[in-house]
Motif scaffolding. Structure first.
Motif, PDB file in Angstrom:
ATOM      1  N   UNK A  55       0.803  -1.217   0.000  1.00  0.00           N
ATOM      2  CA  UNK A  55       0.000   0.000   0.000  1.00  0.00           C
ATOM      3  C   UNK A  55       0.831   1.260   0.000  1.00  0.00           C
ATOM      4  N   UNK A  56       0.539   2.147   0.961  1.00  0.00           N
ATOM      5  CA  UNK A  56       1.299   3.390   1.097  1.00  0.00           C
ATOM      6  C   UNK A  56       2.215   3.375   2.294  1.00  0.00           C
ATOM      7  N   UNK A  57       2.597   2.189   2.747  1.00  0.00           N
ATOM      8  CA  UNK A  57       3.447   2.060   3.932  1.00  0.00           C
ATOM      9  C   UNK A  57       4.876   2.499   3.632  1.00  0.00           C
ATOM     10  N   UNK A  58       5.710   2.467   4.668  1.00  0.00           N
ATOM     11  CA  UNK A  58       7.111   2.821   4.487  1.00  0.00           C
ATOM     12  C   UNK A  58       7.937   1.663   3.918  1.00  0.00           C
ATOM     13  N   UNK A  59       7.298   0.502   3.740  1.00  0.00           N
ATOM     14  CA  UNK A  59       7.906  -0.559   2.963  1.00  0.00           C
ATOM     15  C   UNK A  59       8.772  -1.528   3.731  1.00  0.00           C
ATOM     16  N   UNK A  60       9.577  -2.257   2.966  1.00  0.00           N
ATOM     17  CA  UNK A  60      10.487  -3.268   3.489  1.00  0.00           C
ATOM     18  C   UNK A  60      11.910  -2.784   3.214  1.00  0.00           C
ATOM     19  N   UNK A  61      12.703  -2.599   4.270  1.00  0.00           N
ATOM     20  CA  UNK A  61      14.007  -1.957   4.114  1.00  0.00           C
ATOM     21  C   UNK A  61      15.070  -2.716   4.900  1.00  0.00           C
ATOM     22  N   UNK A  62      16.199  -2.991   4.246  1.00  0.00           N
ATOM     23  CA  UNK A  62      17.390  -3.534   4.898  1.00  0.00           C
ATOM     24  C   UNK A  62      18.377  -2.385   5.093  1.00  0.00           C
ATOM     25  N   UNK A  63      18.751  -2.126   6.358  1.00  0.00           N
ATOM     26  CA  UNK A  63      19.537  -0.940   6.695  1.00  0.00           C
ATOM     27  C   UNK A  63      21.037  -1.190   6.814  1.00  0.00           C
ATOM     28  N   UNK A  64      21.458  -2.451   6.940  1.00  0.00           N
ATOM     29  CA  UNK A  64      22.869  -2.714   7.187  1.00  0.00           C
ATOM     30  C   UNK A  64      23.294  -2.136   8.525  1.00  0.00           C
ATOM     31  N   UNK A  65      24.412  -1.396   8.527  1.00  0.00           N
ATOM     32  CA  UNK A  65      24.898  -0.796   9.777  1.00  0.00           C
ATOM     33  C   UNK A  65      24.640   0.705   9.834  1.00  0.00           C
ATOM     34  N   UNK A  66      23.699   1.204   9.042  1.00  0.00           N
ATOM     35  CA  UNK A  66      23.478   2.650   8.974  1.00  0.00           C
ATOM     36  C   UNK A  66      23.000   3.240  10.295  1.00  0.00           C
ATOM     37  N   UNK A  67      22.224   2.479  11.063  1.00  0.00           N
ATOM     38  CA  UNK A  67      21.738   2.982  12.354  1.00  0.00           C
ATOM     39  C   UNK A  67      22.570   2.507  13.531  1.00  0.00           C
ATOM     40  N   UNK A  68      23.495   1.594  13.263  1.00  0.00           N
ATOM     41  CA  UNK A  68      24.319   1.041  14.337  1.00  0.00           C
ATOM     42  C   UNK A  68      25.674   0.633  13.762  1.00  0.00           C
ATOM     43  N   UNK A  69      26.675   1.515  13.848  1.00  0.00           N
ATOM     44  CA  UNK A  69      27.994   1.226  13.258  1.00  0.00           C
ATOM     45  C   UNK A  69      28.679   0.009  13.856  1.00  0.00           C
ATOM     46  N   UNK A  70      28.195  -0.494  14.989  1.00  0.00           N
ATOM     47  CA  UNK A  70      28.804  -1.669  15.606  1.00  0.00           C
ATOM     48  C   UNK A  70      28.461  -2.951  14.867  1.00  0.00           C
ATOM     49  N   UNK A  71      27.450  -2.891  13.994  1.00  0.00           N
ATOM     50  CA  UNK A  71      27.062  -4.071  13.229  1.00  0.00           C
ATOM     51  C   UNK A  71      28.019  -4.296  12.059  1.00  0.00           C
ATOM     52  N   UNK A  72      27.986  -5.501  11.506  1.00  0.00           N
ATOM     53  CA  UNK A  72      28.811  -5.814  10.339  1.00  0.00           C
ATOM     54  C   UNK A  72      28.441  -4.914   9.169  1.00  0.00           C
ATOM     55  N   UNK A  73      29.427  -4.597   8.350  1.00  0.00           N
ATOM     56  CA  UNK A  73      29.231  -3.690   7.226  1.00  0.00           C
ATOM     57  C   UNK A  73      28.683  -4.450   6.018  1.00  0.00           C
ATOM     58  N   UNK A  74      27.548  -5.066   6.200  1.00  0.00           N
ATOM     59  CA  UNK A  74      26.868  -5.758   5.102  1.00  0.00           C
ATOM     60  C   UNK A  74      25.399  -5.880   5.447  1.00  0.00           C
ATOM     61  N   UNK A  75      24.556  -5.534   4.494  1.00  0.00           N
ATOM     62  CA  UNK A  75      23.122  -5.545   4.752  1.00  0.00           C
ATOM     63  C   UNK A  75      22.495  -6.893   4.468  1.00  0.00           C
ATOM     64  N   UNK A  76      21.346  -7.115   5.078  1.00  0.00           N
ATOM     65  CA  UNK A  76      20.602  -8.357   4.876  1.00  0.00           C
ATOM     66  C   UNK A  76      19.929  -8.365   3.513  1.00  0.00           C
TER      67      UNK A  76
END
Length: 241
Positions: free
Chosen positions: A36-57
Motif C-alpha cells: 500500500x502506502x506504507x514505508x515498505x520493506x528496508x534492509x539498513x545494514x549498519x546505517x543505524x548502528x555502526x557496531x554491526x557488520x558492514x553488510x546488509x541483509x
C-alpha cells in the motif's frame, strides 16, 4: 520473519518492515503481499548502528505460497541427484559456519537457511536457460528453466501478487532483493506519485520502487506482468537485475 506463509495476505498502509545488520529477511504470504502506502520493506545494514557488520541483509518477498513450494523434491533433483551444485553447496555450508557437509548436512539445516540456497539455484536455472535460448533461438532451451519452476512449484495454480504502489523494497547497505511470484504479478508503483510540494501527500523518488542501493542483485520470478510505471527498479552499485 514469515507473515502467514500458508494462507492470507500481508497488507499494510502504515507499517514499516526493517532489518539491520547482515542476514536474510523473508516476507512470505499465501496470497498477496500488498504494501500500500506504507514505508515498505528496508534492509539498513549498519546505517543505524555502526557496531554491526558492514553488510546488509538480503530481502526475499514470496507471494502466492498456497499451496506451498515442494522444497524436498527440489533438493532431491538439483542437489542430491545432481552434482552440478556440489561446489556451490560446499561453499554455502562453509559460509554458514557448519561443520556438516554435503546433501545430508544441507537437509539437516532449518528451512529458512535451506530456502536461501534453493532460491539461488532456482534463479541460476532460470538465467541459464534464458541465456541459452537467446543464443540459439531454440525455444527448447527454455525447458530446463520451466522444469526447475515445475519442480519447486508443482501445483496447477498459485494465486498472489506483490504490490508496492506507494511504497518501497530497498536494501540500503548491501544485500540482494528476491521476488518470487509463481502465480501473479509484481507492481512496483503507480504512475504520477512524485512529491510536488510540502503539502502533497505523495512520496519522493527515494521512498518508492525496488532498489538495491549498494552492492546487491535484484532477482524476480513472476508469472504475470512486472509493472514499473513511473516508479523505479534499480541496482545502483554494480548489481545485476
Amino acid at each position: 520473519t514469515e507473515r502467514n506463509p500458508t494462507s492470507g495476505v500481508v497488507r499494510s498502509n502504515t507499517a514499516k518492515f526493517e532489518i539491520s545488520g547482515p542476514g536474510q529477511f523473508y516476507v512470505i504470504a499465501g496470497k498477496d503481499v500488498d504494501l500500500g502506502g506504507s514505508q515498505g520493506i528496508v534492509s539498513l545494514g549498519d546505517q543505524n548502528n555502526p557496531a554491526l557488520a558492514d553488510s546488509g541483509a538480503g530481502i526475499t518477498v514470496m507471494a502466492g505460497m498456497q499451496p506451498g513450494p515442494d522444497y524436498a523434491a527440489f533438493i532431491q533433483k538439483y542437489l542430491a541427484d545432481s552434482s552440478a551444485y556440489e561446489e556451490r553447496l560446499a561453499q554455502f555450508m562453509t559460509g554458514l559456519g557448519s561443520t556438516a557437509t554435503g546433501i545430508d548436512g544441507f537437509r539437516a539445516l532449518p528451512r529458512v537457511q535451506q530456502r536461501t540456497f534453493i532460491l539461488a539455484v532456482l534463479f541460476n536455472e532460470l538465467r541459464a536457460s534464458g541465456i541459452a535460448a537467446a543464443k540459439t533461438k531454440n525455444t527448447e532451451d527454455y525447458d530446463p528453466g520451466f522444469a526447475a519452476i515445475k519442480t519447486l512449484f508443482p501445483a496447477e495454480r498459485y494465486a498472489g501478487d506483490v504490490k508496492s504502489f506507494l511504497s518501497r523494497i530497498y536494501t540500503l547497505d548491501g544485500g540482494d532483493i528476491n521476488l518470487v511470484v509463481p502465480g501473479g504479478l509484481i507492481n512496483a508503483g503507480v504512475a504520477g506519485v512524485e512529491k510536488k510540494n510540502k503539502d502533497d501527500s505523495g512520496k519522493g523518488p527515494g521512498e518508492l520502487g525496488i532498489v538495491a542501493q549498494r552492492d546487491g542483485d535484484i532477482n524476480a520470478f513472476v508469472q504475470g506482468d512486472f509493472l514499473v510505471n513511473e516508479s523505479r527498479v534499480f541496482a545502483l552499485d554494480g548489481g545485476d537485475i
